[in-house]
Design a protein around this motif. Structure first.
Motif, short mmCIF file in Angstrom:
data_model
loop_
_atom_site.label_atom_id
_atom_site.label_comp_id
_atom_site.label_asym_id
_atom_site.label_seq_id
_atom_site.Cartn_x
_atom_site.Cartn_y
_atom_site.Cartn_z
N GLU A 36 4.15 0.83 11.02
CA GLU A 36 3.13 -0.15 10.62
C GLU A 36 2.39 0.32 9.37
N GLN A 37 2.05 1.59 9.30
CA GLN A 37 1.35 2.13 8.13
C GLN A 37 2.23 2.10 6.88
N LEU A 38 3.48 2.47 7.03
CA LEU A 38 4.40 2.45 5.89
C LEU A 38 4.57 1.04 5.35
N SER A 39 4.62 0.07 6.24
CA SER A 39 4.75 -1.32 5.84
C SER A 39 3.48 -1.81 5.16
N ALA A 40 2.34 -1.54 5.77
CA ALA A 40 1.06 -2.01 5.22
C ALA A 40 0.79 -1.43 3.84
N SER A 41 1.19 -0.19 3.62
CA SER A 41 0.95 0.45 2.32
C SER A 41 2.07 0.13 1.32
N GLN A 42 3.04 -0.64 1.75
CA GLN A 42 4.20 -1.03 0.93
C GLN A 42 4.98 0.18 0.44
N ALA A 43 4.98 1.24 1.26
CA ALA A 43 5.76 2.43 0.94
C ALA A 43 7.24 2.21 1.22
N ILE A 44 7.54 1.21 2.07
CA ILE A 44 8.92 0.84 2.36
C ILE A 44 9.09 -0.66 2.12
N THR A 45 10.32 -1.05 1.89
CA THR A 45 10.61 -2.46 1.66
C THR A 45 10.63 -3.22 2.99
N LYS A 46 10.63 -4.52 2.91
CA LYS A 46 10.74 -5.35 4.12
C LYS A 46 12.07 -5.10 4.83
N ASP A 47 13.12 -4.91 4.06
CA ASP A 47 14.43 -4.64 4.66
C ASP A 47 14.43 -3.29 5.38
N GLU A 48 13.80 -2.29 4.77
CA GLU A 48 13.71 -0.98 5.42
C GLU A 48 12.88 -1.09 6.70
#
Length: 168
Positions: A36-48
């Motif tokens: 959730e944190q990686l997604s919220a910070s946009q550190a990973i792509t939606k596909d990842e």
């Protein structure tokens, strides 16, 4: 610049460690939090995000937080680039309810903006030029305003010569 470079190296290392944890600890609740944190910070792509989430243990995905992240994935898929936008309705400048479906062209741009948004207003001449160039070929634009002040919104539409459909 030097400090920013160091920060970016540290952030990348932390991201990689978190991703590795998620990949190897597929049944750990903390994996959901990290994802959730990686997604919220946009550190990973939606596909990842989707790949890592799908790789988690079924029991983990079935808990409350797992269901919340699954719903986030579902919603993201609905508004992904290249997908048909979900229909919505909102009041137009005259207060009449107008829907996206009623204003579709061969190609439709949904332009989110506000009268108080400097970058939005600076971009408006380019959007006007694009619209004027392609409207006869089926381009439609629906402007979706984030304004809370109706008069400021209507004035910006007139001042910037935005001749397409608008809702707020």
């Amino acid at each position: 610049e030097s400090l920013m470079g160091e920060y970016e190296k540290i952030a990348e290392k932390a991201k990689n460690q978190n991703v590795e944890f998620i990949k190897t600890k597929k049944d750990a609740f903390i994996s959901l939090i990290l994802l959730e944190q990686l997604s919220a910070s946009q550190a990973i792509t939606k596909d990842e995000f989707k790949t890592y989430f799908e790789g988690l243990d079924a029991d983990l995905k079935a808990n409350t937080k797992g269901k919340k992240l699954a719903e986030k994935l579902t919603l993201a898929a609905k508004v992904a680039i290249g997908q048909m936008a979900p229909n919505f309705s909102a009041p137009d400048v005259d207060g009449k309810m107008t829907s996206l479906k009623e204003n579709l062209g061969k190609v439709t741009i949904i332009d989110f903006w506000a009268s108080w948004c400097g970058p939005c207003r600076q971009e408006n001449p380019n959007v006007v030029a694009l619209y004027n160039k392609f409207k006869d070929q089926g381009l439609s634009i629906i402007g979706v305003s984030l304004d809370k002040e109706g008069e400021a919104w209507k004035k910006a539409i007139a001042d910037d010569k935005l001749t397409w459909h608008h809702v707020s």
